[in-house]
Design a protein around this motif. Structure first.
Motif, PDB file in Angstrom:
ATOM      1  N   ILE A   1      89.122 -24.081 -71.459  1.00  0.00           N
ATOM      2  CA  ILE A   1      88.046 -23.119 -71.169  1.00  0.00           C
ATOM      3  C   ILE A   1      87.754 -23.117 -69.674  1.00  0.00           C
ATOM      4  CG2 ILE A   1      85.564 -22.655 -71.482  1.00  0.00           C
ATOM      5  CD1 ILE A   1      85.943 -23.616 -74.417  1.00  0.00           C
ATOM      6  N   GLY A   2      87.661 -24.299 -69.090  1.00  0.00           N
ATOM      7  CA  GLY A   2      87.425 -24.403 -67.653  1.00  0.00           C
ATOM      8  C   GLY A   2      88.515 -23.730 -66.841  1.00  0.00           C
ATOM      9  N   ASP A   3      89.750 -23.873 -67.285  1.00  0.00           N
ATOM     10  CA  ASP A   3      90.882 -23.254 -66.587  1.00  0.00           C
ATOM     11  C   ASP A   3      90.746 -21.731 -66.565  1.00  0.00           C
ATOM     12  OD1 ASP A   3      93.442 -23.391 -65.275  1.00  0.00           O
ATOM     13  OD2 ASP A   3      94.322 -22.632 -67.147  1.00  0.00           O
ATOM     14  N   ILE A   4      90.271 -21.157 -67.662  1.00  0.00           N
ATOM     15  CA  ILE A   4      90.085 -19.700 -67.698  1.00  0.00           C
ATOM     16  C   ILE A   4      88.986 -19.270 -66.731  1.00  0.00           C
ATOM     17  CG2 ILE A   4      89.229 -17.806 -69.145  1.00  0.00           C
ATOM     18  CD1 ILE A   4      90.928 -18.937 -71.388  1.00  0.00           C
TER      19      ILE A   4
ATOM     20  N   PHE B   1      91.651 -12.635 -70.886  1.00  0.00           N
ATOM     21  CA  PHE B   1      90.815 -13.833 -70.851  1.00  0.00           C
ATOM     22  C   PHE B   1      89.689 -13.800 -71.881  1.00  0.00           C
ATOM     23  CE2 PHE B   1      92.456 -13.399 -66.427  1.00  0.00           C
ATOM     24  CZ  PHE B   1      93.377 -14.438 -66.525  1.00  0.00           C
ATOM     25  N   THR B   2      89.175 -12.623 -72.176  1.00  0.00           N
ATOM     26  CA  THR B   2      88.105 -12.508 -73.173  1.00  0.00           C
ATOM     27  C   THR B   2      88.602 -12.950 -74.547  1.00  0.00           C
ATOM     28  OG1 THR B   2      87.117 -10.686 -71.941  1.00  0.00           O
ATOM     29  CG2 THR B   2      86.464 -10.930 -74.250  1.00  0.00           C
ATOM     30  N   GLN B   3      89.780 -12.479 -74.926  1.00  0.00           N
ATOM     31  CA  GLN B   3      90.336 -12.849 -76.225  1.00  0.00           C
ATOM     32  C   GLN B   3      90.706 -14.330 -76.235  1.00  0.00           C
ATOM     33  OE1 GLN B   3      90.260 -10.687 -78.695  1.00  0.00           O
ATOM     34  NE2 GLN B   3      91.057 -12.134 -80.152  1.00  0.00           N
ATOM     35  N   ALA B   4      91.235 -14.821 -75.124  1.00  0.00           N
ATOM     36  CA  ALA B   4      91.579 -16.243 -75.030  1.00  0.00           C
ATOM     37  C   ALA B   4      90.335 -17.104 -75.231  1.00  0.00           C
ATOM     38  CB  ALA B   4      92.231 -16.542 -73.679  1.00  0.00           C
ATOM     39  N   LEU B   5      89.241 -16.736 -74.582  1.00  0.00           N
ATOM     40  CA  LEU B   5      87.997 -17.492 -74.732  1.00  0.00           C
ATOM     41  C   LEU B   5      87.485 -17.452 -76.168  1.00  0.00           C
ATOM     42  CD1 LEU B   5      86.035 -16.674 -71.466  1.00  0.00           C
ATOM     43  CD2 LEU B   5      86.868 -18.915 -72.214  1.00  0.00           C
ATOM     44  N   SER B   6      87.661 -16.332 -76.822  1.00  0.00           N
ATOM     45  CA  SER B   6      87.220 -16.220 -78.205  1.00  0.00           C
ATOM     46  C   SER B   6      87.945 -17.240 -79.090  1.00  0.00           C
ATOM     47  CB  SER B   6      87.475 -14.797 -78.712  1.00  0.00           C
ATOM     48  OG  SER B   6      87.141 -14.689 -80.067  1.00  0.00           O
ATOM     49  N   TYR B   7      89.261 -17.330 -78.939  1.00  0.00           N
ATOM     50  CA  TYR B   7      90.029 -18.306 -79.721  1.00  0.00           C
ATOM     51  C   TYR B   7      89.664 -19.733 -79.338  1.00  0.00           C
ATOM     52  CZ  TYR B   7      93.074 -15.024 -82.111  1.00  0.00           C
ATOM     53  OH  TYR B   7      93.570 -14.045 -82.944  1.00  0.00           O
TER      54      TYR B   7
ATOM     55  N   GLU C   1      98.014 -16.003 -70.788  1.00  0.00           N
ATOM     56  CA  GLU C   1      99.211 -15.619 -70.030  1.00  0.00           C
ATOM     57  C   GLU C   1      99.302 -14.104 -69.853  1.00  0.00           C
ATOM     58  OE1 GLU C   1     101.471 -17.528 -68.390  1.00  0.00           O
ATOM     59  OE2 GLU C   1     100.052 -19.145 -68.868  1.00  0.00           O
ATOM     60  N   LYS C   2      98.800 -13.351 -70.831  1.00  0.00           N
ATOM     61  CA  LYS C   2      98.808 -11.893 -70.749  1.00  0.00           C
ATOM     62  C   LYS C   2      97.657 -11.368 -69.895  1.00  0.00           C
ATOM     63  CE  LYS C   2      98.566 -10.376 -74.849  1.00  0.00           C
ATOM     64  NZ  LYS C   2      98.582  -9.734 -76.170  1.00  0.00           N
TER      65      LYS C   2
ATOM     66  N   GLY D   1      94.888 -28.691 -87.473  1.00  0.00           N
ATOM     67  CA  GLY D   1      96.068 -27.873 -87.201  1.00  0.00           C
ATOM     68  C   GLY D   1      95.710 -26.437 -86.871  1.00  0.00           C
ATOM     69  N   ILE D   2      94.726 -25.912 -87.584  1.00  0.00           N
ATOM     70  CA  ILE D   2      94.266 -24.552 -87.312  1.00  0.00           C
ATOM     71  C   ILE D   2      93.674 -24.463 -85.909  1.00  0.00           C
ATOM     72  CG2 ILE D   2      92.545 -22.809 -87.961  1.00  0.00           C
ATOM     73  CD1 ILE D   2      93.038 -23.760 -90.891  1.00  0.00           C
ATOM     74  N   ALA D   3      92.879 -25.455 -85.531  1.00  0.00           N
ATOM     75  CA  ALA D   3      92.263 -25.452 -84.203  1.00  0.00           C
ATOM     76  C   ALA D   3      93.331 -25.519 -83.108  1.00  0.00           C
ATOM     77  CB  ALA D   3      91.281 -26.608 -84.061  1.00  0.00           C
ATOM     78  N   TYR D   4      94.360 -26.333 -83.308  1.00  0.00           N
ATOM     79  CA  TYR D   4      95.442 -26.400 -82.318  1.00  0.00           C
ATOM     80  C   TYR D   4      96.209 -25.081 -82.268  1.00  0.00           C
ATOM     81  CZ  TYR D   4      94.893 -31.298 -81.084  1.00  0.00           C
ATOM     82  OH  TYR D   4      94.409 -32.497 -80.607  1.00  0.00           O
ATOM     83  N   THR D   5      96.360 -24.429 -83.399  1.00  0.00           N
ATOM     84  CA  THR D   5      97.019 -23.121 -83.410  1.00  0.00           C
ATOM     85  C   THR D   5      96.188 -22.095 -82.661  1.00  0.00           C
ATOM     86  OG1 THR D   5      98.093 -23.634 -85.513  1.00  0.00           O
ATOM     87  CG2 THR D   5      97.924 -21.308 -84.913  1.00  0.00           C
ATOM     88  N   GLN D   6      94.873 -22.138 -82.848  1.00  0.00           N
ATOM     89  CA  GLN D   6      93.994 -21.240 -82.103  1.00  0.00           C
ATOM     90  C   GLN D   6      94.119 -21.496 -80.603  1.00  0.00           C
ATOM     91  OE1 GLN D   6      90.456 -22.358 -84.259  1.00  0.00           O
ATOM     92  NE2 GLN D   6      90.318 -20.330 -85.202  1.00  0.00           N
ATOM     93  N   ASP D   7      94.253 -22.747 -80.223  1.00  0.00           N
ATOM     94  CA  ASP D   7      94.453 -23.093 -78.818  1.00  0.00           C
ATOM     95  C   ASP D   7      95.747 -22.470 -78.303  1.00  0.00           C
ATOM     96  OD1 ASP D   7      94.169 -24.371 -76.303  1.00  0.00           O
ATOM     97  OD2 ASP D   7      95.238 -26.142 -77.016  1.00  0.00           O
ATOM     98  N   ASN D   8      96.809 -22.534 -79.090  1.00  0.00           N
ATOM     99  CA  ASN D   8      98.087 -21.951 -78.671  1.00  0.00           C
ATOM    100  C   ASN D   8      98.005 -20.437 -78.555  1.00  0.00           C
ATOM    101  OD1 ASN D   8      99.395 -24.433 -78.541  1.00  0.00           O
ATOM    102  ND2 ASN D   8     100.029 -24.347 -80.667  1.00  0.00           N
ATOM    103  N   ILE D   9      97.322 -19.802 -79.497  1.00  0.00           N
ATOM    104  CA  ILE D   9      97.144 -18.349 -79.429  1.00  0.00           C
ATOM    105  C   ILE D   9      96.341 -17.985 -78.182  1.00  0.00           C
ATOM    106  CG2 ILE D   9      96.086 -16.346 -80.559  1.00  0.00           C
ATOM    107  CD1 ILE D   9      96.762 -17.760 -83.256  1.00  0.00           C
ATOM    108  N   ALA D  10      95.329 -18.781 -77.893  1.00  0.00           N
ATOM    109  CA  ALA D  10      94.528 -18.546 -76.683  1.00  0.00           C
ATOM    110  C   ALA D  10      95.408 -18.619 -75.440  1.00  0.00           C
ATOM    111  CB  ALA D  10      93.394 -19.568 -76.590  1.00  0.00           C
TER     112      ALA D  10
END
Length: 65
Positions: free
Chosen positions: A59-62, A29-35, A25-26, A11-20
């Protein structure tokens, strides 16, 4: 960051994916990749193949941006 709450690691990993996704969207990309990297690490540790596939795709999409 989330390592204190290991009871529901999937669940935590899926939440990190959502935060990414929100960071992506903002345009942060650096912060998204970190999550996403943290989420990928967790999915690998718990051997969640579906999670690994989804995160790898994100990750590939970013990198395509």
């Amino acid at each position: 960051m989330f390592h204190k709450y290991k009871k529901n690691r999937q669940g935590i990993a899926y939440t990190q994916d959502n935060i990414a996704g929100m960071h992506k969207e903002k345009g942060d990309f650096t912060q998204a990749l970190s999550y996403l990297e943290e989420a990928l690490k967790t999915f690998k540790e718990i051997n969640d193949q579906r999670g690994i596939a989804g995160i790898t795709n994100n990750i590939g999409d970013i990198y395509l941006k």
